[in-house]
Design a protein around this motif. Sequence first.
Motif, PDB file in Angstrom:
ATOM      1  N   LEU A 175      45.177   5.422 -11.968  1.00  0.00           N
ATOM      2  CA  LEU A 175      45.041   5.781 -13.387  1.00  0.00           C
ATOM      3  C   LEU A 175      44.224   4.741 -14.149  1.00  0.00           C
ATOM      4  CD1 LEU A 175      48.641   7.101 -14.116  1.00  0.00           C
ATOM      5  CD2 LEU A 175      46.546   8.431 -13.872  1.00  0.00           C
ATOM      6  N   TYR A 176      44.443   3.479 -13.817  1.00  0.00           N
ATOM      7  CA  TYR A 176      43.676   2.405 -14.454  1.00  0.00           C
ATOM      8  C   TYR A 176      42.185   2.568 -14.157  1.00  0.00           C
ATOM      9  CZ  TYR A 176      41.707  -2.152 -15.429  1.00  0.00           C
ATOM     10  OH  TYR A 176      40.910  -3.162 -15.894  1.00  0.00           O
TER      11      TYR A 176
ATOM     12  N   GLU B 177      40.788   5.371 -16.155  1.00  0.00           N
ATOM     13  CA  GLU B 177      40.673   4.976 -17.561  1.00  0.00           C
ATOM     14  C   GLU B 177      39.432   4.113 -17.785  1.00  0.00           C
ATOM     15  OE1 GLU B 177      42.027   4.946 -21.527  1.00  0.00           O
ATOM     16  OE2 GLU B 177      42.971   5.969 -19.850  1.00  0.00           O
ATOM     17  N   VAL B 178      39.202   3.156 -16.908  1.00  0.00           N
ATOM     18  CA  VAL B 178      38.027   2.287 -17.021  1.00  0.00           C
ATOM     19  C   VAL B 178      36.743   3.106 -16.872  1.00  0.00           C
ATOM     20  CG1 VAL B 178      36.757   0.405 -15.892  1.00  0.00           C
ATOM     21  CG2 VAL B 178      39.213   0.183 -16.310  1.00  0.00           C
TER      22      VAL B 178
ATOM     23  N   SER C 279      36.337   6.328 -17.477  1.00  0.00           N
ATOM     24  CA  SER C 279      36.199   7.189 -18.663  1.00  0.00           C
ATOM     25  C   SER C 279      35.666   6.409 -19.853  1.00  0.00           C
ATOM     26  CB  SER C 279      37.541   7.818 -19.019  1.00  0.00           C
ATOM     27  OG  SER C 279      37.966   8.666 -17.999  1.00  0.00           O
ATOM     28  N   ASN C 280      36.225   5.237 -20.080  1.00  0.00           N
ATOM     29  CA  ASN C 280      35.768   4.424 -21.208  1.00  0.00           C
ATOM     30  C   ASN C 280      34.329   3.962 -21.018  1.00  0.00           C
ATOM     31  OD1 ASN C 280      38.093   4.626 -22.752  1.00  0.00           O
ATOM     32  ND2 ASN C 280      39.055   2.888 -21.760  1.00  0.00           N
TER      33      ASN C 280
ATOM     34  N   PRO D 127      40.598   9.868 -28.778  1.00  0.00           N
ATOM     35  CA  PRO D 127      40.747  10.042 -27.345  1.00  0.00           C
ATOM     36  C   PRO D 127      40.983  11.497 -26.932  1.00  0.00           C
ATOM     37  CG  PRO D 127      42.357   8.465 -28.198  1.00  0.00           C
ATOM     38  CD  PRO D 127      41.589   9.008 -29.357  1.00  0.00           C
TER      39      PRO D 127
END
Length: 102
Positions: free
Chosen positions: A73-74, A77-78, A80-81, A100
């Motif tokens: 998940l991390y 997230e990275v 996606s950002n 978001p």
Amino acid sequence: MSLHTELTSISGMTTEVLQIVNGFRNNPDYKILAITANPSSDLALMSDYILSYKVPIVRLNQHEDLTSQIPALYLLEVLSNSLLQLNAKDEDINVDEVSPLD
């Protein structure tokens, strides 16, 4: 145009995930990113790109997997950002104003 798909699997050997990846592999328009704790898995071997991580495998029984998915998940997230930031530069968007959920 190249399309991308991301698949996550701790073992990289889950039958259902491999079936999905096989469908994308047969389409030359797709690039596949695997996020897995097993960089030598079938999923990794079938993918164009691999992000691997180390995590202790925790199983109660053969099919009761309690292994943490937080590293995957991390990484999502990275990614996606990072993509949002790149997109914002291309389209002159202020990312501080983007919800978001948009």
